[in-house]
Design a protein around this motif. Sequence first.
Motif, PDB file in Angstrom:
ATOM      1  N   GLY A  11      42.246  39.472  45.950  1.00  0.00           N
ATOM      2  CA  GLY A  11      41.885  40.582  46.465  1.00  0.00           C
ATOM      3  C   GLY A  11      40.990  41.689  45.093  1.00  0.00           C
ATOM      4  O   GLY A  11      42.184  41.986  44.039  1.00  0.00           O
ATOM      5  N   ALA A  12      40.196  41.686  44.406  1.00  0.00           N
ATOM      6  CA  ALA A  12      39.600  42.619  43.525  1.00  0.00           C
ATOM      7  C   ALA A  12      39.224  44.202  43.662  1.00  0.00           C
ATOM      8  O   ALA A  12      38.426  44.919  43.057  1.00  0.00           O
ATOM      9  N   GLY A  13      40.445  44.595  44.448  1.00  0.00           N
ATOM     10  CA  GLY A  13      40.124  46.289  44.509  1.00  0.00           C
ATOM     11  C   GLY A  13      40.533  46.976  43.207  1.00  0.00           C
ATOM     12  O   GLY A  13      41.535  46.342  42.430  1.00  0.00           O
ATOM     13  N   GLU A  90      48.894  38.591  47.148  1.00  0.00           N
ATOM     14  CA  GLU A  90      48.004  38.864  47.830  1.00  0.00           C
ATOM     15  C   GLU A  90      47.713  40.460  48.046  1.00  0.00           C
ATOM     16  O   GLU A  90      48.918  40.979  47.700  1.00  0.00           O
ATOM     17  N   ALA A  91      46.848  40.736  48.022  1.00  0.00           N
ATOM     18  CA  ALA A  91      46.639  42.583  47.379  1.00  0.00           C
ATOM     19  C   ALA A  91      44.737  42.902  48.633  1.00  0.00           C
ATOM     20  O   ALA A  91      44.144  43.910  48.012  1.00  0.00           O
ATOM     21  N   ALA A  92      44.976  41.870  49.408  1.00  0.00           N
ATOM     22  CA  ALA A  92      43.747  42.535  49.909  1.00  0.00           C
ATOM     23  C   ALA A  92      43.753  43.443  50.824  1.00  0.00           C
ATOM     24  O   ALA A  92      45.391  44.196  51.009  1.00  0.00           O
ATOM     25  N   LEU A  96      46.457  43.175  59.479  1.00  0.00           N
ATOM     26  CA  LEU A  96      47.083  42.447  59.841  1.00  0.00           C
ATOM     27  C   LEU A  96      46.773  40.781  60.008  1.00  0.00           C
ATOM     28  O   LEU A  96      46.753  39.948  59.437  1.00  0.00           O
ATOM     29  N   GLU A  97      45.701  40.547  60.693  1.00  0.00           N
ATOM     30  CA  GLU A  97      44.972  39.618  60.930  1.00  0.00           C
ATOM     31  C   GLU A  97      44.288  39.291  59.797  1.00  0.00           C
ATOM     32  O   GLU A  97      44.011  37.896  59.871  1.00  0.00           O
ATOM     33  N   THR A  98      43.562  39.790  58.821  1.00  0.00           N
ATOM     34  CA  THR A  98      43.075  39.270  57.815  1.00  0.00           C
ATOM     35  C   THR A  98      44.548  38.609  56.518  1.00  0.00           C
ATOM     36  O   THR A  98      44.098  37.535  56.356  1.00  0.00           O
TER      37      THR A  98
END
Length: 288
Positions: A11-13, A90-92, A96-98
């Motif tokens: 995750g690149a946010g 993980e920082a998406a 939940l499904e993602t």
Amino acid sequence: MRQINKILVVGAGAMGSQIGMVAALAGYRVTVQDISADMLAAARRQLTERMDSSVAKGRRTRDDADAALARLTFTTSLEDGAADADFVIEAATEKLETKRKIFAALGRAAPAHAILATNSSTLGSSKVAEDSGRPEQVCNMHFFNPALVMKCVEVVRHDTTSQATVDTTLDLARSLGKAPVLINREVPGFVANRLMGALRDEALRLYADGIASVADIDTAAKTALGHPMGPFELMDLVGLDVSYLIRQATFEETGDPADLPHPALTELYDQGNYGRKTGKGWYSYDPQ
């Protein structure tokens, strides 16, 4: 557990990119992965600008900033990024499904020794642990925004998280210059956000009931309680979309209508006014 040399951030946010920068500044080799090449390009640009600003203000040397940036790589391939990772954060999005799909893919792609952590502030890692195929090596490692500045990191274990995983994650947080807080049992919102949530919910009630304005409530939080920013300023900084989705995720977990997003927050979310990132939230912001 092997020594940690390579970290993958998914995750690149704003959170993911800053977590990656924190790790690179601490000397780790870091890969930031995102499915969007545009997000990766923006993350690279913003992190370079942050380092340039930090050097200009005398907070770090040019050599240190350049060395940290050189330890960062960016990719759209989760499999490539995970292939030699010792630790994954993980920082998406808070969906939940993602996250379940990501952890299933990480379980297949990451080395057997790798720990898989989620930065989620509301979803306990037990919800994705089985998908990974290595539940004992899964936990929450929750950073706070802005990750480059905030010291707290909440480490949350679930029922089958191993002690080795907990110890390694705590040690990693300390090596990043953070002050980890161990949470021994999953609870929605963990510790810090539950405390802040109580303040935010009361601030929203006071505003909706016409007791005081957004600006005056923020002023009271800063001048009477000593907070660095008020609850509305904080929501704008974090992103009203993030605040909204966190409340939705909490409601889905508890089923308690009291956990639903406040109508005033929902209205701004539906309008696409997410705070600083869009130029308007509780406050309006100059694009520059």
